[in-house]
Design an enzyme around this catalytic site. Sequence first.
Site, PDB file in Angstrom:
ATOM      1  N   HIS A 239       3.925 115.244   5.053  1.00 62.82           N
ATOM      2  CA  HIS A 239       3.219 115.871   6.171  1.00 62.82           C
ATOM      3  C   HIS A 239       2.768 117.295   5.850  1.00 62.82           C
ATOM      4  O   HIS A 239       1.612 117.654   6.053  1.00 62.82           O
ATOM      5  CB  HIS A 239       4.144 115.858   7.390  1.00 62.82           C
ATOM      6  N   PHE A 240       3.693 118.115   5.368  1.00 67.95           N
ATOM      7  CA  PHE A 240       3.365 119.500   5.038  1.00 67.95           C
ATOM      8  C   PHE A 240       2.950 119.579   3.568  1.00 67.95           C
ATOM      9  O   PHE A 240       3.660 120.114   2.711  1.00 67.95           O
ATOM     10  CB  PHE A 240       4.551 120.417   5.344  1.00 67.95           C
TER      11      PHE A 240
END
Length: 321
Positions: free
Chosen positions: A297-298
């Site tokens: 996600h990051f």
Amino acid sequence: MKTRKTIVALFTLAVLVASNLNGQNKRRSVTKQDYPTTYHTAKVSGLDIFYREAGPKDAPTLLLLHGYPTSSHMFRNLMEDLSSKYHLIAPDYPGYGRSSQPPMSEFEYSFDNFAEIIDELLVQLKVDRYSLYLMDYGAPVGYRIFEKHPERVDAFIVQNGNAYDEGLVDFWIPLKKYWNEYTVENGKALEGFHQIDGLKWQYLHGVQDSTKISPDNWNVDLQHLTRPENNDIQLAMFYDYRTNVDRYPGWQKLFREYQVPTLIVWGKNDYIFPPAGAHPYKRDLKNVEIHLLNTGHFALEEKGDEIANYIDNFLKKNKIQ
């Protein structure tokens, strides 16, 4: 005589080599020494809005819009990587990072209000052209700004930011239940995402090497997430996310109309926003470049250098310099 000429030639060569090395050293250090990130707070609609800024102000501006449940901290490394060529601004939304957290009785926490505040910040900073870096919550904030000022946007840089129904799959099942049945019980089921185990999961799920992901990330996030009332703010934003889905068709229409050059750099192992949400951009945009990165996600935490290179090359190719 020959010896003297040889000495002079060697001295001249040494001077040239030293000059060249100094030039190289200057180029290598230009990002950190000449354009360091600076930290500011602006008064916007009565709130203290914190933002990071880097790079020459006469360079093309990149507005970096953070996601849930983080802050402008997520852009700290990217700003260093790009600051020798671009003007970068990364604000914190109200209730996030170092920005004010007004009581919910006095401020409506919504994507509409976040977009209005960031737009007003740009007015104060006299920034009227920019590329938008859109990550997670940054996508609905940025696309609202795009709705208001489509002529001001030079490019989209989309990193795990959704604008299509196809991107809302398994992770979104309990959120959709909350949208349809707005109860305390359904909200309670979502609170774990912004508690410590949920934070770690968001940063570590899908990465290739978890030892390279700094725990400072979730510790920094906890500084705003543990403020009084912040849990309720996060639930309010979860509930308001339903309004973004209603706007998807309008955003897609604007994509087709304005054909903003779009770079997609997407963590393909993201469970929250899987790559199913990346591909549909090609339906509406002609100038779109997609890179699916082997991370979560990051994506900036593990693939930051790669993303910075993709951004620089894409903006050069589209003559945004």
